[in-house]
Motif scaffolding. Structure first.
Motif, PDB file in Angstrom:
ATOM      1  N   LYS A 160       0.861  -1.196   0.000  1.00 15.76           N
ATOM      2  CA  LYS A 160       0.000   0.000   0.000  1.00 15.76           C
ATOM      3  C   LYS A 160       0.894   1.241   0.000  1.00 15.76           C
ATOM      4  CE  LYS A 160      -3.433  -2.544   2.522  1.00 15.76           C
ATOM      5  NZ  LYS A 160      -3.816  -2.996   3.811  1.00 15.76           N
ATOM      6  N   PRO A 161       1.419   1.629  -1.152  1.00 16.91           N
ATOM      7  CA  PRO A 161       2.397   2.718  -1.209  1.00 16.91           C
ATOM      8  C   PRO A 161       1.862   4.082  -0.779  1.00 16.91           C
ATOM      9  CG  PRO A 161       1.848   1.947  -3.416  1.00 16.91           C
ATOM     10  CD  PRO A 161       1.162   1.045  -2.445  1.00 16.91           C
ATOM     11  N   TRP A 162       0.578   4.257  -0.712  1.00 15.25           N
ATOM     12  CA  TRP A 162       0.015   5.532  -0.283  1.00 15.25           C
ATOM     13  C   TRP A 162       0.264   5.784   1.206  1.00 15.25           C
ATOM     14  CZ3 TRP A 162      -3.584   4.858   3.518  1.00 15.25           C
ATOM     15  CH2 TRP A 162      -4.178   3.609   3.617  1.00 15.25           C
ATOM     16  N   ILE A 163       0.641   4.748   1.965  1.00 18.56           N
ATOM     17  CA  ILE A 163       0.920   4.913   3.401  1.00 18.56           C
ATOM     18  C   ILE A 163       2.224   5.678   3.628  1.00 18.56           C
ATOM     19  CG2 ILE A 163       1.474   3.653   5.528  1.00 18.56           C
ATOM     20  CD1 ILE A 163      -0.450   1.480   4.626  1.00 18.56           C
ATOM     21  N   PRO A 165       3.758   8.295   2.051  1.00 17.09           N
ATOM     22  CA  PRO A 165       3.673   9.754   2.153  1.00 17.09           C
ATOM     23  C   PRO A 165       2.962  10.223   3.428  1.00 17.09           C
ATOM     24  CG  PRO A 165       3.018   9.044  -0.037  1.00 17.09           C
ATOM     25  CD  PRO A 165       3.176   7.817   0.795  1.00 17.09           C
ATOM     26  N   LEU A 166       1.969   9.475   3.875  1.00 19.20           N
ATOM     27  CA  LEU A 166       1.285   9.843   5.120  1.00 19.20           C
ATOM     28  C   LEU A 166       2.244   9.788   6.311  1.00 19.20           C
ATOM     29  CD1 LEU A 166      -2.144   7.986   4.719  1.00 19.20           C
ATOM     30  CD2 LEU A 166      -1.665  10.422   4.427  1.00 19.20           C
TER      31      LEU A 166
END
Length: 186
Positions: A160-163, A165-166
């Protein structure tokens, strides 16, 4: 993926050395995890990180002590942070040399601030070597024994690469807020 590990095993020690000159948190943690995975040697990684970290602070101290004009020109935008480093030195004394290794954001400022004062070089050298050793052991061994959890975390972020940047925004924002509060004019 195997090529990446092969490259890290080949060039990882060089990267660890270069990155540890200026800080090295992520490099020593990465070396500890790679040691856990059997791709690097933990003892060699800790020794390289220790040597480079101590050397980096010696270089900053030297530059501040003997090249003040050049250092001050480069630090014009960071006067408040340098003032914070001086306040921390007065408040914590020699302990700040040990503490600064573990606080991201002030690691490079403290040796510069110490170099700008008349602090005894021999005392700085002893405390710097001691603190670099403690730093390398804590992060190297800590990341080695946390290797399983860190590998699982990397797998989750990989799926889940969107994690990623968070996480970066959260930690970057927290660091920014801390530095803003710590350097705020009173």
């Amino acid at each position: 993926m195997e090529d990446t590990f092969s490259n890290l095993a080949t060039y990882g020690y060089i990267g660890l050395f270069l990155y540890s000159l200026g800080g090295g948190f992520l490099a020593i943690i990465g070396a500890g995890v790679l040691s856990f995975m059997g791709k690097m040697d933990l003892t060699t990684s800790i020794a390289i990180a220790f040597f480079a970290n101590a050397l980096g602070d010696f270089l900053l101290f030297y530059m501040a002590r003997y090249q003040k004009t050049m250092m001050m020109d480069g630090l014009r935008k960071h006067r408040r942070k340098l003032a914070l480093a001086h306040v921390m030195m007065k408040k914590n004394g020699s302990w700040i040399i040990l503490i600064q290794k573990f606080v991201y954001g002030i690691k490079t400022l403290i040796p510069i601030a110490i170099g700008l004062t008349k602090y005894d070089f021999k005392r700085f050298a002893i405390l710097n070597v001691l603190s670099a050793g403690i730093w390398a052991l804590v992060f190297g061994i800590g990341s080695y024994y946390s290797g399983s959890a860190l590998v699982k975390l990397a797998g989750i972020v990989g799926d889940k690469p969107w994690i990623a940047p968070l996480i970066l925004v959260f930690f970057g924002g927290a660091l920014w807020l801390y530095m803003e509060k710590a350097t705020k004019k009173k």
